[in-house]
Write an enzyme that holds these catalytic residues in place. Structure first.
Site, PDB file in Angstrom:
ATOM      1  N   ALA A  78      -2.498   5.052  -2.843  1.00  0.00           N
ATOM      2  CA  ALA A  78      -1.882   4.513  -1.381  1.00  0.00           C
ATOM      3  C   ALA A  78      -2.760   3.290  -1.027  1.00  0.00           C
ATOM      4  O   ALA A  78      -3.975   3.113  -1.308  1.00  0.00           O
ATOM      5  CB  ALA A  78      -1.975   5.587  -0.569  1.00  0.00           C
ATOM      6  N   ASP A  79      -2.069   2.665  -0.002  1.00  0.00           N
ATOM      7  CA  ASP A  79      -2.832   1.569   0.667  1.00  0.00           C
ATOM      8  C   ASP A  79      -2.207   1.464   2.255  1.00  0.00           C
ATOM      9  O   ASP A  79      -0.987   1.520   2.323  1.00  0.00           O
ATOM     10  CB  ASP A  79      -2.791   0.192   0.097  1.00  0.00           C
ATOM     11  N   THR A  80      -3.257   1.516   3.008  1.00  0.00           N
ATOM     12  CA  THR A  80      -2.734   1.329   4.327  1.00  0.00           C
ATOM     13  C   THR A  80      -3.056   0.039   4.986  1.00  0.00           C
ATOM     14  O   THR A  80      -4.266  -0.640   4.733  1.00  0.00           O
ATOM     15  CB  THR A  80      -3.623   2.598   5.285  1.00  0.00           C
TER      16      THR A  80
END
Length: 207
Positions: A78-80
């Site tokens: 995941a990447d935010t």
């Protein structure tokens, strides 16, 4: 397969580990997959979040393939990204960056995008992009300075952690709260379950 499937988290983020544990999932392995997070020229925030989550997952797969340890594992990455309009805010590493972010976010709305990527043991890739809108109250310089002194901003997209002191600044939130923390649980569970991973296996013996 679902009873024995392993989950590899392609992130060293304590927040993502805790969120998975909250959902009852204990990663079999934590495998931080470092990639260059510099936005491409004219890349919009949502595209960046999706691309980086995919690249992190692919990087983890490559590492495990080289180790010959990938058999039977689901890879989760995941990447935010925090953005005001098309402007992508940094993951603050120095106090000046954090101050700039907080001054920009003060009294206005911003968007938080998390790209989630799952690669199955069979090599199938599935992705989801989740968007949450957040509005902060107007921040005084004293509040910003005190927050900087707390150190909570370090390494955080947009220079803040909603699950900490900055949670008291949120006037309005539309969408997934866990997305802002770093991993949207509902969507993540859906991606995993959709390809046969038993997201409830850690909940104990049910009837």
């Amino acid at each position: 397969m679902s009873d024995v499937a392993k989950l590899v988290l392609a992130s060293g983020s304590p927040r993502r580990i805790e969120l998975l544990q909250q959902m009852g999932i204990e990663p079999h392995r934590i495998l931080p997959a470092d990639v260059d997070e510099t936005p491409a020229k004219s890349e919009i925030p949502r595209s960046l979040a999706k691309r980086l989550s995919r690249e992190k997952a692919e990087r983890a797969v490559a590492i495990m393939a080289a180790e010959k340890t990938a058999t039977g594992a689901f890879i989760l990455a995941a990447d935010t990204v925090v953005a005001v309009g098309r402007r992508i805010l940094p993951k603050a590493t120095i106090s000046d960056e954090a101050v700039d972010c907080l001054q920009l976010l003060s009294g206005r709305s911003h968007r938080v995008y998390t790209g989630v990527c799952v690669i199955t043991p069979a090599g199938k890739m599935r992705q989801k992009l989740v968007e949450t809108r957040v509005r902060f109250k107007r921040l005084s310089r004293r509040e910003i300075d005190r927050y900087i002194a707390s150190g909570e901003w370090r390494g955080k997209a947009g220079g803040y952690a909603i699950q900490g002191l900055a949670g008291g600044w949120v006037v309005k939130l539309v969408g997934s709260y866990t997305n802002v923390v770093g991993l949207p649980l509902y969507e993540t569970a859906g991606l995993l379950a959709g390809d046969g991973f038993d997201v409830h296996s850690g909940w104990g013996a049910g009837s």
